[in-house]
Design an enzyme around this catalytic site. Structure first.
Site, PDB file in Angstrom:
ATOM      1  N   TRP A   1       0.855  -1.198   0.000  1.00 37.59           N
ATOM      2  CA  TRP A   1       0.000   0.000   0.000  1.00 37.59           C
ATOM      3  C   TRP A   1       0.890   1.246   0.000  1.00 37.59           C
ATOM      4  O   TRP A   1       0.519   2.283   0.495  1.00 37.59           O
ATOM      5  CB  TRP A   1      -0.918  -0.009   1.226  1.00 37.59           C
TER       6      TRP A   1
ATOM      7  N   CYS B   1      -6.539  -5.276  -1.345  1.00 37.29           N
ATOM      8  CA  CYS B   1      -7.595  -6.206  -0.922  1.00 37.29           C
ATOM      9  C   CYS B   1      -8.436  -6.809  -2.039  1.00 37.29           C
ATOM     10  O   CYS B   1      -8.733  -7.993  -2.017  1.00 37.29           O
ATOM     11  CB  CYS B   1      -8.488  -5.568   0.151  1.00 37.29           C
TER      12      CYS B   1
ATOM     13  N   HIS C   1     -13.539  -2.665   1.951  1.00 40.20           N
ATOM     14  CA  HIS C   1     -12.639  -3.790   2.109  1.00 40.20           C
ATOM     15  C   HIS C   1     -13.329  -4.990   1.467  1.00 40.20           C
ATOM     16  O   HIS C   1     -14.545  -5.119   1.567  1.00 40.20           O
ATOM     17  CB  HIS C   1     -12.315  -4.052   3.588  1.00 40.20           C
TER      18      HIS C   1
ATOM     19  N   TYR D   1      -7.849   4.299  -0.122  1.00 38.69           N
ATOM     20  CA  TYR D   1      -9.049   3.585   0.335  1.00 38.69           C
ATOM     21  C   TYR D   1      -8.844   2.984   1.720  1.00 38.69           C
ATOM     22  O   TYR D   1      -9.796   2.640   2.397  1.00 38.69           O
ATOM     23  CB  TYR D   1      -9.476   2.533  -0.692  1.00 38.69           C
TER      24      TYR D   1
END
Length: 700
Positions: A228, A263, A321, A531
């Site tokens: 990330w 994810c 998610h 996000y």
């Protein structure tokens, strides 16, 4: 007289795979499902007589042995062996047709078949048979009664994954591709790598837990490395994938983790693996999903005095998610917890020393039975935690924390999956939780709290030593809804479309429902965030004091110039969302309220031009057209396209597309499979991280 010998074995592949719903697998070997008969035709050197000895031997694993159940020796018409049966269907001269039924709880995996006659052992070519879970068999724990559901959750090799924010949900098309070349072999490799014992391989609960660990590479050299960081040099940016096939094929070829996943990529790949192994599976997206690191059912959000969110919390609320639900009977649990089970391969927290999560019964989350295996406390918090806002103020040069408000209905909204047999979003929130404020919800919550025991409500962040406690801080058993004395309410909207390159025009609406004269201090801020809730840039703030004569409302504009955000937008490799946070305080009553909304940028579409039908092996053209209707040049554009059974993943470099310009790319397609097939296209540039589209074509 001549001893009986086998000349050849015919696995009757087309007939068997049709009956077992495995005719889609692109593999030479026979693929069948457990608990259901399949036939093999054996040809001998002479006719079969009454006294002849004949047995089929199925072996699995490195060192097959009868007493361990890894070697099965089956004789026609003899009583079954470990739940397997074999019978002679018919004899015809030197040929005989045998029917084999495996046990409905046989270990899944690759079996070697040898045929033994007297002293001879015959080893057929392609004699490895793949045995999968069987949702069509009533005695299999993955049995699913509804035909349309099986078609979607086991056999559909394309789909969509829902992303964005609760305020603007959109779908990302995804190719699962569980039938493509090498995908089944990659799944078998993962099964071997999982070190599950043969007994453990019988149960989809063990298998799905092991797969949730192996799809991430965090502690076991698994399929995908999560990142990330916003910088994906040396790998593929998570935004650039449009399906699981390339990822699993690359992993199977190199046996090294593929870079990089986030994810929805983990969920897409895990969905492929579970469907490939025969376990019904769906991708599930939760909006405003909590990542509660301490198991205390609260997530702390810190705002500075300008009302901007700060990156100092150990907890986070993700805009969305994505995890997976797999379908099975839970034989290891008390009654009442069969059906969908949540599993998650995104590496968030360790469970029993590995990055794995689930299977957790969705019903246990709804009922608050968070003591049940596996990881039900974590999943419960993801959809039920409270969001607590703290104001961080400098007092005598030190940070002090003041509690602003607690939001009890914010987390776990719009839980979504693709509908069965249709291209639309199905909301499955009710499967995970009772309606907010209902009697059942309160009971479920009390139940959950009795197992979790939330600690006192203290802020926790990297700076927890300077906590300013604000009076009796223990959490009531069931948090009360934060209704204010004045009926204060905040709403955040955009007043113009949010196109990159244009000013961002938003508004905060302040509403008061109680009669009277009220003075309200309003702070509003606009930021860009990932996000995962991590703030990437501060774009601007507003501070106003307004007077309202209740009941009434007032709209306060918040406008951000393009220069404030375009540089950040082009420099990060992830899609960012626009986060607007508003804090309001009524001076007369000291009522405080915090509201936040995430919105996504809006983009022009890609259109796909191609015929509605085509004939097998007949070429047809397919064109992708995109007009840049934005006021900015899109730099370093790439078009990614893939069509399962039509063409392999292809990337077109498009260079820069100026405002008003039209891009057109054409590809010649040769369909190799029948039925409805989908083409997925995605455009990526420095400024926009993913405009996707999909189009279906019927191959006859």
């Amino acid at each position: 007289e001549t001893s009986l010998k086998v000349n050849r074995v015919d696995f009757l592949k087309s007939q068997n795979t049709r009956q077992h719903h495995t005719d889609g697998y692109n593999i030479k070997n026979l693929v069948v499902r457990r608990g259901q008969p399949f036939q093999v035709q054996v040809s001998f050197n002479r006719e079969l007589r009454a006294g002849d000895k004949l047995s089929l031997r199925f072996s699995i694993g490195e060192n097959p042995m009868k007493n361990r159940g890894s070697l099965l020796s089956l004789k026609p018409e003899r009583e079954d062996f470990n739940g397997w049966k074999i019978s002679l269907v018919k004899k015809d001269g030197k040929e005989c047709l045998l029917s084999v039924t495996s046990s409905p709880n046989a270990p899944v995996g690759k079996y070697n078949l040898h045929v033994k006659t007297a002293t001879n052992i015959y080893k057929p070519e392609n004699g490895v048979i793949y045995l999968l879970f069987n949702p069509w068999c009533e005695d299999d724990v993955v049995y699913m009664a509804n035909e349309a559901q099986k078609k979607e959750y086991v056999l559909n090799d394309t789909g969509v994954i829902y992303v964005g924010s609760a305020y603007s949900i959109y779908d990302r098309p995804w190719n699962f591709g569980q039938f493509e070349e090498f995908i089944l072999d990659a799944c078998m490799y993962l099964l071997d790598k999982s070190k599950l014992s043969l007994t453990e391989r019988r149960d989809p609960a063990n298998v799905s837990r092991a797969m949730s660990a192996l799809v991430n590479a965090n502690d076991d050299n698994g399929v995908l490395l999560g990142s990330w960081s916003g910088n994906y040099i040396g790998g593929t940016s998570p935004m650039d994938w449009i399906g699981s096939v390339t990822i699993l094929q690359k992993y199977y070829k190199t046996k090294k983790p593929v870079r990089y996943g986030q994810c929805w990529v983990f969920a897409g790949v895990l969905n492929t693996v579970m469907r490939c192994l025969g376990v019904p599976s769906r991708c599930v997206s939760t909006f405003d999903s909590a990542h509660d690191t301490e198991n205390n059912l609260t997530v702390d959000i810190y705002l500075n005095e300008k009302g901007e969110k700060m990156n100092i919390s150990f907890d986070s609320v993700w805009n969305f998610h994505v995890w997976n639900d797999v379908w099975m009977k839970r034989t290891d649990l008390p009654d009442g917890f069969n059906g969908w089970q949540a599993i998650d391969s995104t590496p968030q927290e360790q469970s029993q020393g590995r990055f794995q999560c689930g299977p957790c019964p969705v019903k246990a989350v709804r009922e608050g039975d968070v003591y049940l295996p596996y990881d039900s406390k974590f999943v419960y918090a993801e959809v039920n935690a409270d969001r607590v806002y703290w104001l961080v103020k400098k007092v005598n040069g030190k940070d002090k924390y003041f509690k602003l408000s607690t939001e009890t209905q914010d987390i776990g909204k719009n839980i979504s999956t693709k509908a069965v047999g249709q291209n639309r979003r199905e909301d499955i929130t009710r499967e995970y939780k009772y309606p907010e404020g209902s009697k059942e919800e309160r009971m479920s919550m009390q139940r959950a709290y009795s197992f979790i025991r939330p600690s006192g409500l203290m802020p926790r962040s990297g700076y927890a030593s300077t906590i300013q406690t604000l009076g009796g801080n223990t959490q009531p058993l069931v948090p009360k809804e934060s209704v204010t004395k004045t009926g204060l309410h905040l709403e955040i909207t955009n007043t113009e479309p949010l196109h990159p390159g244009n000013p961002l025009e938003m508004a905060i609406t302040v509403k008061i429902s109680t009669p009277g004269n009220w003075t309200i201090d309003l702070t509003g801020s606009c930021q860009l965030q990932y996000y995962t809730g991590k703030v990437q840039a501060n774009l601007g703030t507003t501070k106003e004091t307004i007077n309202l004569e209740g009941p009434s409302e007032m709209q306060i504009p918040l406008k951000i110039a393009p220069d404030a955000y375009m540089k950040t937008l082009s420099s990060v490799e992830d899609e960012v969302l626009i986060l607007v946070t508003a804090v309001a305080e009524v001076k007369e009553t000291k009522d405080k309220l915090t509201q936040e909304t995430s919105m996504r940028f809006e983009y022009p579409p890609i259109t796909v031009q191609m015929p509605e039908t085509a004939k097998l092996y007949n070429d047809f053209p397919c064109a992708f057209i995109f007009k840049n209707k934005l006021n900015v040049t899109l730099e370093n554009c790439k078009l990614l396209v893939e069509g399962l059974g039509i063409f392999k993943m292809t990337t077109f470099e498009q260079g820069d597309i100026m405002p008003g310009r039209i891009m057109k790319s054409e590809i010649i397609c040769t369909p190799t499979r029948l039925g409805e097939k989908k083409i997925i296209a995605k455009l990526i540039s420095d400024q926009i991280k993913g405009i996707s589209t999909e189009k279906a074509i019927t191959i006859t």
